[in-house]
Design an enzyme around this catalytic site. Structure first.
Site, PDB file in Angstrom:
ATOM      1  N   ASN A  53       0.918  -1.226  -0.105  1.00  0.00           N
ATOM      2  CA  ASN A  53      -0.163  -0.070   0.030  1.00  0.00           C
ATOM      3  C   ASN A  53       0.765   1.287  -0.078  1.00  0.00           C
ATOM      4  OD1 ASN A  53      -2.450  -1.472   0.076  1.00  0.00           O
ATOM      5  ND2 ASN A  53      -2.233  -1.707   2.409  1.00  0.00           N
ATOM      6  N   HIS A 139     -14.379  -1.844   6.965  1.00  0.00           N
ATOM      7  CA  HIS A 139     -13.100  -2.645   7.589  1.00  0.00           C
ATOM      8  C   HIS A 139     -13.627  -3.411   8.818  1.00  0.00           C
ATOM      9  CE1 HIS A 139      -9.120  -3.103   9.135  1.00  0.00           C
ATOM     10  NE2 HIS A 139      -8.683  -3.330   7.687  1.00  0.00           N
ATOM     11  N   GLU A 185     -16.495   4.120   4.285  1.00  0.00           N
ATOM     12  CA  GLU A 185     -14.843   4.576   3.643  1.00  0.00           C
ATOM     13  C   GLU A 185     -14.800   5.163   2.461  1.00  0.00           C
ATOM     14  OE1 GLU A 185     -12.421   0.919   3.548  1.00  0.00           O
ATOM     15  OE2 GLU A 185     -13.652  -0.032   5.223  1.00  0.00           O
ATOM     16  N   SER A 189     -10.785  -0.823   0.491  1.00  0.00           N
ATOM     17  CA  SER A 189      -9.428  -1.389   0.233  1.00  0.00           C
ATOM     18  C   SER A 189      -9.609  -2.676  -0.474  1.00  0.00           C
ATOM     19  CB  SER A 189      -8.614  -1.494   1.606  1.00  0.00           C
ATOM     20  OG  SER A 189      -9.450  -2.532   2.456  1.00  0.00           O
ATOM     21  N   ASP A 214     -13.846   6.594   7.007  1.00  0.00           N
ATOM     22  CA  ASP A 214     -12.398   6.033   7.119  1.00  0.00           C
ATOM     23  C   ASP A 214     -11.551   6.233   5.723  1.00  0.00           C
ATOM     24  OD1 ASP A 214     -10.035   4.519   7.033  1.00  0.00           O
ATOM     25  OD2 ASP A 214     -11.083   2.733   7.937  1.00  0.00           O
ATOM     26  N   HIS A 217      -7.096   4.844   2.839  1.00  0.00           N
ATOM     27  CA  HIS A 217      -6.838   4.427   1.527  1.00  0.00           C
ATOM     28  C   HIS A 217      -6.756   5.549   0.459  1.00  0.00           C
ATOM     29  CE1 HIS A 217      -5.650   0.069   2.206  1.00  0.00           C
ATOM     30  NE2 HIS A 217      -6.647   0.193   3.090  1.00  0.00           N
ATOM     31  N   LYS A 245      -0.152   3.995   4.488  1.00  0.00           N
ATOM     32  CA  LYS A 245      -0.481   3.897   3.054  1.00  0.00           C
ATOM     33  C   LYS A 245       0.336   4.876   2.206  1.00  0.00           C
ATOM     34  CE  LYS A 245      -3.482   0.987   4.785  1.00  0.00           C
ATOM     35  NZ  LYS A 245      -3.814   0.868   6.534  1.00  0.00           N
TER      36      LYS A 245
END
Length: 396
Positions: A53, A139, A185, A189, A214, A217, A245
């Site tokens: 990542n 997640h 998110e 991810s 979130d 990413h 990340k």
């Protein structure tokens, strides 16, 4: 004879199918990652890393390494205490202040890991009297936080704003006094997809719900200047972000307005009862932020490259990976087939890891391809050639 308390655990282990068992393998980072000996049947050979990542390649950037080494010299490797006892260092205050200014929020608090930050975020906004309405694919750390809060959980279809609005409207009509928290998110991810965050934030404002996003990413890549997709949106109560990340370091943070930030400081056990983020990681994260600010558009080239990869995979008759970011899932479906494809690519010198249940829903095993800014020219052609020689590759 006394019952062995480990029997039930052993029985549970025996029920895990071979194709879903996890194993640790050691890699040496670099332009070509190296798989080190240690696992049965493995040997040492270079692999092109399509799994990490480190989106912008900052983990090995000279300025981050120099900042980390300087922090070790001045503040040591670890802090030896929590932030509220003896653990706060100038690097923590500097990073929190810089992040708050960059994100346009009133308060930022640092955490040692993204998992811990997400636990703290949910527990700050929900309790056993609350209702949490979460995207079905959030997640695991967020789900653990919801479970720990004791809140009632309802889940809406992935990135489905109409389904979320339906649940919010029903809740507002049936239990108007109950606190509601929506969790999503900004870049999922394992899916590579992003929701309509503006629509989600507007719905939360309309129905009086809190919103936790979130951004782990997305930060550094998506949104104006890489500030994430929640940046500038009214109705966002709390943002979770990580440094592991695109920032190329380690640790995490929560960003909020003054009220939520003060509540976290006063109430969060996940913040209060943990050793502070290691100074070299905080210093490296600040150096990464400075790199992002110096070149606010450095993620744009990576996003363009991601679209070229999507085009190439689709032209090779693979299902087009959804989304616009650097995460490109290659859906296989069957766990054993996903592992077989992982091994096939590994033999071709490519590191791409099979993602299987429970990380993803049953029947949706996939390889998770991750693009980085420092991937060498010709990487896509190399991947497509390897995929074309897999016996189970999709046909025209």
């Amino acid at each position: 004879m006394a019952h062995d308390p480990l029997d039930s655990i052993q029985q549970a282990l025996s029920r895990v199918p071979t194709e879903r068992q996890r194993r640790l393998r050691t890699f040496r980072p670099g332009p070509d990652a190296t798989l080190l000996p240690g696992e049965a049947g493995s040997s040492q050979w270079p692999l092109l890393d399509l799994a990490s990542n480190d989106y912008l390649g900052l983990s090995a950037h000279p300025s981050l390494k120099a900042a980390a080494m300087a922090a070790i010299q001045s503040d040591g490797v670890g802090c030896g205490g929590s932030r509220l006892v003896s653990g706060t260092r100038p690097c923590h205050n500097n990073l929190e202040t810089a992040l708050a200014e960059w994100l346009g929020c009133e308060r930022v608090l640092l955490f040692p890991s993204g998992f811990q930050a997400n636990l703290a975020a949910v527990l700050a906004l929900a309790d056993r009297h609350s209702e949490v309405i979460a995207d079905r694919l959030i997640h695991h750390s967020l789900l653990v936080g919801i479970q720990a809060s004791g809140a009632r959980l309802r889940r809406f279809r992935h990135n489905d704003l109409s389904d979320l609005r339906r649940l919010l409207e029903r809740g507002a009509q049936n239990e108007p006094g109950r606190r509601r928290l929506v969790v999503s998110e900004s870049l999922f991810s394992m899916e590579g997809t992003s929701p309509d965050l503006a629509g989600i934030a507007a719905a939360c404002q309309e129905f009086g719900a809190l919103l936790l996003v979130d951004e782990a990413h997305a930060l550094g890549l998506l949104g104006p200047g890489g500030r994430g997709l929640a940046w500038g949106l009214a109705g966002v109560s709390l943002v979770s972000g990580t440094f592991g990340k695109a920032f190329g370091a380690g640790g995490a943070f929560l960003a909020s307005d003054g009220v939520v930030g003060q509540w976290l400081l006063q109430d969060s056990g996940a913040f209060r009862y943990t050793t502070a983020l290691a100074p070299p990681l905080a210093a490296a994260a600040l150096a990464a932020l400075e790199q992002l600010q110096a070149d606010a558009d450095q993620g744009i080239a990576l996003l363009r490259r991601a679209q070229r990869w999507r085009d190439g995979l689709e032209a090779a008759h693979w299902r087009r990976p959804p989304g616009e970011g650097p995460v490109l899932p290659l859906h296989v479906g069957d766990d054993a087939l996903a592992l077989d494809l992982q091994r096939h690519l590994e033999q071709a010198g490519l590191l791409a890891v099979a993602i299987r249940p429970p990380t993803v829903p049953a029947g949706t095993a996939r390889l998770r391809l991750v693009l980085r800014r420092d991937l060498p020219h010709g990487s896509l052609d190399r991947l497509l050639h390897a995929l074309a020689t897999w016996p189970h590759a999709p046909s025209r």
